[in-house]
Design an enzyme around this catalytic site. Sequence first.
Site, PDB file in Angstrom:
ATOM      1  N   HIS A 263       0.748  -1.096   0.215  1.00  0.00           N
ATOM      2  CA  HIS A 263      -0.111  -0.087   0.090  1.00  0.00           C
ATOM      3  C   HIS A 263       0.826   1.180   0.170  1.00  0.00           C
ATOM      4  O   HIS A 263       1.714   1.120   0.935  1.00  0.00           O
ATOM      5  CB  HIS A 263      -0.683   0.079   1.330  1.00  0.00           C
ATOM      6  CG  HIS A 263      -2.225  -0.626   1.406  1.00  0.00           C
ATOM      7  ND1 HIS A 263      -1.962  -1.909   1.546  1.00  0.00           N
ATOM      8  CD2 HIS A 263      -3.350  -0.366   0.956  1.00  0.00           C
ATOM      9  CE1 HIS A 263      -3.360  -2.514   1.535  1.00  0.00           C
ATOM     10  NE2 HIS A 263      -4.062  -1.575   1.324  1.00  0.00           N
TER      11      HIS A 263
ATOM     12  N   ASN B  36       7.380  -5.030   3.736  1.00  0.00           N
ATOM     13  CA  ASN B  36       6.029  -4.710   3.970  1.00  0.00           C
ATOM     14  C   ASN B  36       5.460  -5.118   5.102  1.00  0.00           C
ATOM     15  O   ASN B  36       4.706  -4.356   5.976  1.00  0.00           O
ATOM     16  CB  ASN B  36       5.128  -5.143   2.760  1.00  0.00           C
ATOM     17  CG  ASN B  36       3.733  -4.698   2.782  1.00  0.00           C
ATOM     18  OD1 ASN B  36       3.408  -3.814   3.047  1.00  0.00           O
ATOM     19  ND2 ASN B  36       2.610  -5.643   2.518  1.00  0.00           N
TER      20      ASN B  36
END
Length: 269
Positions: free
Chosen positions: A134, A164
């Site tokens: 994201h 991540n």
Amino acid sequence: MMLLLRVLMLSLLSGGSARVVQNFEIECGQFFANGKSPTTFAEPQYRQICQTLSNVHYYATFYDTGKKIPLYSAYKFEGLMDCTRQDKWYIEPQLDDNNASPDMKFEKDVKKQGLGVHQALNDDYKNSGFDRGHLAPVYQAESQSCADATFTLTNAAPQNLSFNRGQWRKLEENIAIFLNSECKLYTVYIVTGVVPGASQIKNRVNVPSHFWTAYCCLDNNKKCQFSKGFIGENKNITPKEKTVNDLKTELAKLYNVASFEFFIHSTQR
Ligand SMILES: *[C@@H]1O[C@H](CO)[C@@H](O)[C@H](O)[C@H]1NC(C)=O
């Protein structure tokens, strides 16, 4: 009757395009500090997106249809919400079809020949060894629907999965916790982006060399009372902390442009 005609004309002229827009500073400038977007590039592969779910704008994204990743997403931080992760990913119908719906949609609900010519699809990430990282993160979302709206592939880029789930996630959380306690009196703007890298997944989607983020707690005099930037290579190492000005300088070098700006008309403390 005249009014109806005008509405009809307008919607014809705009191609029904509420989402991929000509100028996101005009269409959804509320996500930019002082209404000024970060630097945009003029090359034809770029698109400006007002990220829209059920007709509501949640953040803005500058997207590269050639590399099939966003360059950055810009959003406001409105407090810790503890949203649920849906893990269902949308795509942006309008990138492959001007006349498509202005809302993000699930890929299975978009019937279009040539879907994916201008954007990444779920299959691109499957078994690629990379996460859909994201940019505008779930953790900093202002509401459940905002959190859901971050799950669009136009807001994601291939991210080293240990990064991540490790150092980058920790950074997002630390920033949110800091902003939640120190910037309650201010309007908080965040820009999160990537630097395109030299490799691709599935021969289609660029793997960024770096991820970066910066925040500005803007006061009523249009000054950032608190601001900071971070940048890290796309592997699981703690991102480097920078002043916003130093981050801008580093990004200009990495993007190979004369200058790269965001939080414009504001001063860092
Ligand atoms: C991901 O990051 C880890 C830790 O930094 C590293 O060992 C690994 O090689 C990276 N994976 C890829 C695909 O780059």
